[in-house]
Motif scaffolding. Structure first.
Motif, mmCIF file in Angstrom:
data_model
loop_
_atom_site.group_PDB
_atom_site.id
_atom_site.type_symbol
_atom_site.label_atom_id
_atom_site.label_comp_id
_atom_site.label_asym_id
_atom_site.label_seq_id
_atom_site.Cartn_x
_atom_site.Cartn_y
_atom_site.Cartn_z
ATOM 1 N N LEU A 35 0.812 -1.214 0.000
ATOM 2 C CA LEU A 35 0.000 0.000 0.000
ATOM 3 C C LEU A 35 0.847 1.265 0.000
ATOM 4 N N ILE A 36 2.172 1.102 0.076
ATOM 5 C CA ILE A 36 3.065 2.254 0.217
ATOM 6 C C ILE A 36 3.620 2.640 -1.141
ATOM 7 N N HIS A 37 3.609 3.958 -1.399
ATOM 8 C CA HIS A 37 4.244 4.478 -2.615
ATOM 9 C C HIS A 37 5.726 4.658 -2.314
ATOM 10 N N ARG A 38 6.535 3.746 -2.823
ATOM 11 C CA ARG A 38 7.957 3.768 -2.492
ATOM 12 C C ARG A 38 8.654 4.940 -3.182
ATOM 13 N N ARG A 39 9.633 5.515 -2.441
ATOM 14 C CA ARG A 39 10.372 6.658 -2.961
ATOM 15 C C ARG A 39 11.841 6.261 -3.142
ATOM 16 N N GLY A 40 12.197 5.982 -4.345
ATOM 17 C CA GLY A 40 13.594 5.708 -4.648
ATOM 18 C C GLY A 40 14.150 4.466 -3.995
ATOM 19 N N GLY A 41 13.311 3.512 -3.657
ATOM 20 C CA GLY A 41 13.810 2.263 -3.096
ATOM 21 C C GLY A 41 14.379 2.385 -1.705
ATOM 22 N N ILE A 42 13.911 3.374 -0.920
ATOM 23 C CA ILE A 42 14.450 3.591 0.423
ATOM 24 C C ILE A 42 14.208 2.381 1.304
ATOM 25 N N ILE A 43 13.018 1.806 1.211
ATOM 26 C CA ILE A 43 12.686 0.691 2.093
ATOM 27 C C ILE A 43 13.588 -0.499 1.828
ATOM 28 N N SER A 44 13.762 -0.828 0.558
ATOM 29 C CA SER A 44 14.568 -2.002 0.235
ATOM 30 C C SER A 44 16.020 -1.815 0.653
ATOM 31 N N SER A 45 16.510 -0.553 0.676
ATOM 32 C CA SER A 45 17.899 -0.314 1.050
ATOM 33 C C SER A 45 18.131 -0.438 2.539
ATOM 34 N N LEU A 46 17.069 -0.462 3.322
ATOM 35 C CA LEU A 46 17.214 -0.512 4.767
ATOM 36 C C LEU A 46 16.959 -1.904 5.337
ATOM 37 N N VAL A 47 16.973 -2.918 4.488
ATOM 38 C CA VAL A 47 16.864 -4.285 4.993
ATOM 39 C C VAL A 47 18.185 -4.627 5.676
ATOM 40 N N SER A 48 18.141 -4.870 6.969
ATOM 41 C CA SER A 48 19.368 -5.063 7.724
ATOM 42 C C SER A 48 19.079 -5.935 8.925
ATOM 43 N N ALA A 49 20.134 -6.165 9.730
ATOM 44 C CA ALA A 49 19.977 -6.942 10.951
ATOM 45 C C ALA A 49 19.007 -6.257 11.899
ATOM 46 N N LYS A 50 19.034 -4.920 11.938
ATOM 47 C CA LYS A 50 18.136 -4.196 12.846
ATOM 48 C C LYS A 50 16.691 -4.366 12.419
ATOM 49 N N GLN A 51 16.447 -4.464 11.118
ATOM 50 C CA GLN A 51 15.063 -4.656 10.678
ATOM 51 C C GLN A 51 14.579 -6.086 10.936
ATOM 52 N N ASN A 52 15.490 -7.035 10.946
ATOM 53 C CA ASN A 52 15.120 -8.377 11.404
ATOM 54 C C ASN A 52 14.738 -8.350 12.877
ATOM 55 N N LEU A 53 15.495 -7.556 13.658
ATOM 56 C CA LEU A 53 15.169 -7.400 15.074
ATOM 57 C C LEU A 53 13.797 -6.752 15.235
ATOM 58 N N ALA A 54 13.519 -5.736 14.414
ATOM 59 C CA ALA A 54 12.206 -5.087 14.461
ATOM 60 C C ALA A 54 11.101 -6.083 14.136
ATOM 61 N N ALA A 55 11.328 -6.940 13.141
ATOM 62 C CA ALA A 55 10.333 -7.954 12.780
ATOM 63 C C ALA A 55 10.098 -8.921 13.934
ATOM 64 N N THR A 56 11.158 -9.212 14.691
ATOM 65 C CA THR A 56 11.024 -10.081 15.867
ATOM 66 C C THR A 56 10.062 -9.469 16.875
ATOM 67 N N PHE A 57 10.246 -8.169 17.168
ATOM 68 C CA PHE A 57 9.379 -7.500 18.140
ATOM 69 C C PHE A 57 7.947 -7.378 17.623
ATOM 70 N N VAL A 58 7.800 -7.026 16.355
ATOM 71 C CA VAL A 58 6.455 -6.902 15.784
ATOM 72 C C VAL A 58 5.727 -8.239 15.855
ATOM 73 N N ASN A 59 6.405 -9.291 15.482
ATOM 74 C CA ASN A 59 5.816 -10.626 15.540
ATOM 75 C C ASN A 59 5.416 -10.989 16.970
ATOM 76 N N ALA A 60 6.273 -10.639 17.942
ATOM 77 C CA ALA A 60 5.988 -10.958 19.343
ATOM 78 C C ALA A 60 4.788 -10.174 19.857
#
Length: 740
Positions: A201-226
């Motif tokens: 649903l997000i209008h991506r701007r210059g691929g910012i989201i894809s460039s921020l896939v990192s270990a910290k975002q895996n950690l964020a996914a852990t918390f969101v899932n929990a």
């Protein structure tokens, strides 16, 4: 006519007083009694109470009330007690308790006893009845409040009753009721972090989201899932079965995280299995035998989380955690220490105290372990005013080097000390005087924190003014006490709606004229004031601040957007957060957005973080302790939850509770009945039997109750054993109702 008579009687009493030349201030008590009797007979209980308060003779009301008007009088006095000074407020509540006991409304007397924090009143209520289902209702109320108490022989008729009541008080029925609610409204299917992000649903701007896939975002996914799957027992990351695993748990996601982040991933399993230690503790066995100390640390923390709020006489959490804390690895011990604090929060367990006090008094203990040990002791003994623990924490604060005093994590030590005096008002004075002898900045931080926590939920205007004076002074660069002062204003004024509205206006002014330290704290204070209650004006303010040029202000606002929408599935906040995720320029900002998204969808919309319950009459000290600890950690976000101590976010589990109404019969079996759920109406001071809800809809239980909502039975076939329909409510068949 009634108003005219009241006016004439008031003029008469003034005339009589002025006629007494010897002592013109001597009040004619007999005339007062006549006026009070008149008011009580003509549905003007509030005027009678006001008059008796003016002449300082409120005890007279105990003689004047009858079965037809005591409820209105008690409701009015309870509301007025929020504006009275100590000890007048306690005297007023004691009178209300006695009146409820006099007329046999024991469930309301129990709530007043909890409000007074008086265990004798609680035991007195149990001893006043032999009705076992009613005692079970008392046990549910105590369990929701978070009071860890033992059922004694005089409180139950026999051992079977005692065991049954103790099981309810220990919250062992909570998971069963929560899952029954989830099944009824068809939300048992696990949700993945991608289901929450809704990146399509997000209008991506210059691929910012894809460039921020990192270990910290895996950690964020852990918390969101929990957070999203909290208490459901299943998810798509940690409990997915694998071919090599026979226990229903896969370790694939665990090893997609790096270093200390694996500890939070392992601990997230405890959040998913929340309130179910009987089956949950066995799921951690394989992690406890891992060769990776980060995983063991997470497993110890997870054991604490899964046991949160659920007690057991055999203390399985303490046995497992203490067994694996006999190690030299600091991070593994840290996970165990925090796990004990979460598992036994509010229990005042002396075994836990002995275990943690030994670590706190050992001069070889690393600095960070001392801080977390103090926090855990503060959580376990919240509101206890325990002098020995206070002395231990004070000694730790006094025996620090300059380098340690400059470490932002040390600011959690004053929070730990303040938790011991949470809501105890004047009891903190001696500790405040001692804290004035501390070194430099920590002294100011400690004094402000102690005062704000001791007067949390009291509405004390004098303390609010003192905290405002601290905010109004211009401090040198690097000043630290303005942040806790802003949060303190929120804590003190959160007791009633008028105070909340005034505080929100004050914060608007502080945002205009305050410096960086104040602007960073204001969003967190707004999150505390409106937690799980997304008010439109507060959403507007936080939405504006989330785009602030200062990253700390922006991140604090994003976290607070999640707090005010916690467990509500609020569509407006969810849309704002999706928009923010599309133009985040740093890992830290996107991490905060993801955490906020997890908060908004907490428990798939079935949970709340609001520490108030029972129509906002009772404040849970354990829930408030968890919220306060996380808010103070967020004042220095880069050094705490965005650094190595992201596990502090799990302390929020102490405030998580189902926002449900679940009706059961006298055998504690689910019973579906029609109820009217709608916006609560303030009926204080109104004559007759006015409606308590407006704009209601009729549903069959179980139902969800939002912020500011109330429910009432829509059938005469059953009678509730408590006038406040929240949480678990036992229904009894109405003997006067006959079906056609």
């Amino acid at each position: 006519m009634q108003t005219l008579c009241s006016g004439l009687l008031f003029v008469t009493i003034i005339f009589v007083v002025l006629q007494k030349k010897d002592n013109p201030f001597e009040v004619p008590i007999r005339l007062v009694q006549k006026i009070v009797a008149f008011h009580m007979k003509h549905n003007a209980e509030h005027e009678a109470v006001d008059l008796l308060m003016e002449v300082d003779d409120l005890e007279e009301l105990h003689v004047q009330v009858v079965s037809t008007n005591y409820k209105r009088a008690c409701l009015y006095i309870t509301s007025c007690s929020k504006y009275l000074l100590t000890p007048d407020d306690l005297s007023a509540l004691c009178l209300v308790h006695n009146m409820y006991m006099k007329f046999g409304e024991l469930e309301s007397a129990l709530r007043i006893g909890l409000l007074l924090d008086d265990s004798k009143c609680v035991k007195k209520v149990f001893a006043a009845t032999g009705d076992f289902p009613l005692k079970q209702q008392f046990a549910y109320i105590i369990a929701r409040y978070g009071l860890s108490m033992e059922i004694h022989a005089e409180m139950a008729a026999d051992e079977n009753e005692k065991d049954a009541l103790q099981e309810i008080v220990y919250n062992r029925k909570l998971s069963e009721g929560y899952l029954a609610l989830a099944r009824d409204i068809c939300v048992m299917e696990p949700k993945s972090p991608e289901d929450i992000y809704k990146e399509h649903l997000i209008h991506r701007r210059g691929g910012i989201i894809s460039s921020l896939v990192s270990a910290k975002q895996n950690l964020a996914a852990t918390f969101v899932n929990a957070f999203v799957n909290a208490g459901f027992g299943q998810d798509e990351l940690m409990t997915v079965p694998s071919a090599s695993s026979g226990d229903g748990c896969s370790g694939i996601w665990l090893f997609m995280n790096e270093g200390h982040m694996r500890s939070s991933a392992a601990a997230s399993l405890g959040m998913i299995l929340l309130w179910d230690p009987d089956s949950g503790l066995t799921k951690f066995e394989k992690y406890l035998h891992s060769n990776n100390t980060d995983i063991i640390a997470g497993a110890l923390l997870g054991i604490g989380i899964v046991s949160c709020g659920v007690r057991n006489n055999s203390d399985p959490a303490l046995v497992r955690i203490s067994e694996h804390m006999k190690t030299d690895n600091s991070f593994q011990r840290l996970g165990g220490i925090l796990g004990l604090g979460i598992a036994y929060a509010g229990s005042q367990n002396n075994k836990v105290r002995a275990c943690l006090s030994f670590i706190l008094s050992d001069h070889r203990t690393p600095f960070e372990l001392l801080v977390f040990c103090a926090i855990s002791l503060g959580l376990v003994f919240v509101g206890s005013c325990n002098e020995e623990i206070a002395e231990s924490i004070i000694f730790v604060l006094m025996d620090r080097t300059k380098a340690q005093l400059a470490n932002p994590i040390i600011r959690l030590l004053p929070v730990a000390l303040g938790l011991l005096y949470l809501g105890k008002q004047e009891a903190v004075d001696a500790t405040v005087e001692v804290s004035k002898t501390f070194d430099g900045k920590i002294k100011k931080y400690c004094v402000v924190t102690l005062m704000s926590l001791a007067y949390a939920g009291t509405g004390n205007v004098d303390k609010v003014q003192k905290l405002l004076r601290i905010c109004s002074k211009r401090h040198k660069k690097g000043g630290t006490r303005q942040g806790p002062a802003v949060i303190g204003i929120a804590l003190v004024t959160m007791a009633e709606e008028l105070g909340v509205e005034m505080a929100v206006r004050l914060f608007e002014r502080l945002l205009q004229y305050g410096d960086h330290n104040i602007r960073r704290a204001v969003p967190l204070a707004l999150g505390m004031l409106c937690i799980s209650n997304p008010k439109a004006n507060v959403i507007d303010t936080l939405s504006r601040l989330s785009n602030d040029e200062n990253s700390e202000v922006s991140m604090a606002s994003i976290i607070s957007l999640g707090l005010i929408g916690a467990g509500t599935n609020n569509a407006r906040i969810a849309k704002l957060l999706r928009g923010l995720s599309s133009h985040c320029k740093s890992d830290n900002s996107l991490f905060c957005v993801r955490i906020a998204q997890g908060f908004v969808h907490l428990g798939k919309g079935l949970l709340t973080l609001d520490p108030y319950h029972s129509n906002r009459q009772l404040l849970s000290p354990v829930a408030l302790a968890g919220l306060v600890t996380v808010l103070h950690a967020c004042l220095n976000m880069n050094s705490t939850i965005l650094g190595e101590y992201h596990c502090l976010l799990y302390i929020l589990v102490l405030a998580m509770q189902p926002r449900m109404l679940l009706t059961v019969n006298e055998d504690l079996k689910p019973l579906s009945v029609p109820v009217r759920a709608g916006q609560a109406v303030d009926v204080v001071g109104q004559a007759g039997r006015p409606r308590t809800v407006t704009g209601f809809q009729t549903h069959l239980t179980p139902v969800l109750l939002g912020a500011g909502e109330r429910a009432e039975l829509a059938t005469e076939k059953y009678l509730p054993l408590t006038p406040v329909l929240e949480g678990f409510v036992i229904l009894r068949k109405n003997p006067e109702c006959h079906e056609d």
